[in-house]
Design a protein around this motif. Sequence first.
Motif, PDB file in Angstrom:
ATOM      1  N   UNK A  89      15.075   7.580  -1.095  1.00  0.00           N
ATOM      2  CA  UNK A  89      14.795   7.394   0.644  1.00  0.00           C
ATOM      3  C   UNK A  89      13.254   6.548   0.928  1.00  0.00           C
ATOM      4  N   UNK A  90      12.350   8.304   0.892  1.00  0.00           N
ATOM      5  CA  UNK A  90      11.258   7.461   0.453  1.00  0.00           C
ATOM      6  C   UNK A  90      10.605   6.432   0.904  1.00  0.00           C
ATOM      7  N   UNK A  91      11.460   6.202  -1.198  1.00  0.00           N
ATOM      8  CA  UNK A  91      10.820   4.999  -1.737  1.00  0.00           C
ATOM      9  C   UNK A  91      10.746   4.111  -0.851  1.00  0.00           C
ATOM     10  N   UNK A 100       9.556   3.918   2.832  1.00  0.00           N
ATOM     11  CA  UNK A 100       7.547   2.957   2.465  1.00  0.00           C
ATOM     12  C   UNK A 100       7.936   1.521   1.892  1.00  0.00           C
ATOM     13  N   UNK A 101       8.760   1.063   1.436  1.00  0.00           N
ATOM     14  CA  UNK A 101       8.999  -0.319   0.559  1.00  0.00           C
ATOM     15  C   UNK A 101       9.244  -1.065   1.889  1.00  0.00           C
ATOM     16  N   UNK A 102       9.911  -0.881   2.943  1.00  0.00           N
ATOM     17  CA  UNK A 102      10.578  -1.254   3.986  1.00  0.00           C
ATOM     18  C   UNK A 102       9.354  -1.414   5.456  1.00  0.00           C
ATOM     19  N   UNK A 103       8.565  -0.129   5.303  1.00  0.00           N
ATOM     20  CA  UNK A 103       7.235  -0.184   6.128  1.00  0.00           C
ATOM     21  C   UNK A 103       6.569  -1.375   6.485  1.00  0.00           C
ATOM     22  N   UNK A 104       6.287  -1.598   4.547  1.00  0.00           N
ATOM     23  CA  UNK A 104       5.318  -2.500   4.011  1.00  0.00           C
ATOM     24  C   UNK A 104       5.775  -3.869   4.265  1.00  0.00           C
TER      25      UNK A 104
END
Length: 126
Positions: free
Chosen positions: A80-82, A85-89
């Motif tokens: 979920x963290x990964x 983070x991918x979504x934010x990027x």
Amino acid sequence: MSTPPLAGAGMPPGAFSGTQAQAAREVNTASLCRIGQETVQDIVFRTMEIFQLLRNMQQLIPYVEEDGSKHDDRGAASQLRFATEERREIMEVNKKLKQKNQQLKQIMDQLRNLIWDINAMLAMRN
């Protein structure tokens, strides 16, 4: 690009006739057209670069997800963290792309206005 000589440079004062003034005007119009053409070519080149970068990014995104899923097997929380983070990027890249698109739109609008001005000058000359 050479410009016609000024009156007094080895010529009698009235020697700068209307035909030479017309030639000077044509040189300026030709220079303006050349500058416009170079601007169009620069915009096309930059647009092609942007699309190439987008194409490369599109090819890299699936590989990043596959690599991330192979190396990140610590549980649902880390996945979920990964994913977050991918979504934010992706959101950041999307924001930058929107800014670049807006800049390109402004450049294309300026170019369109320049082309209109050039065509208007050419029409008035004829």
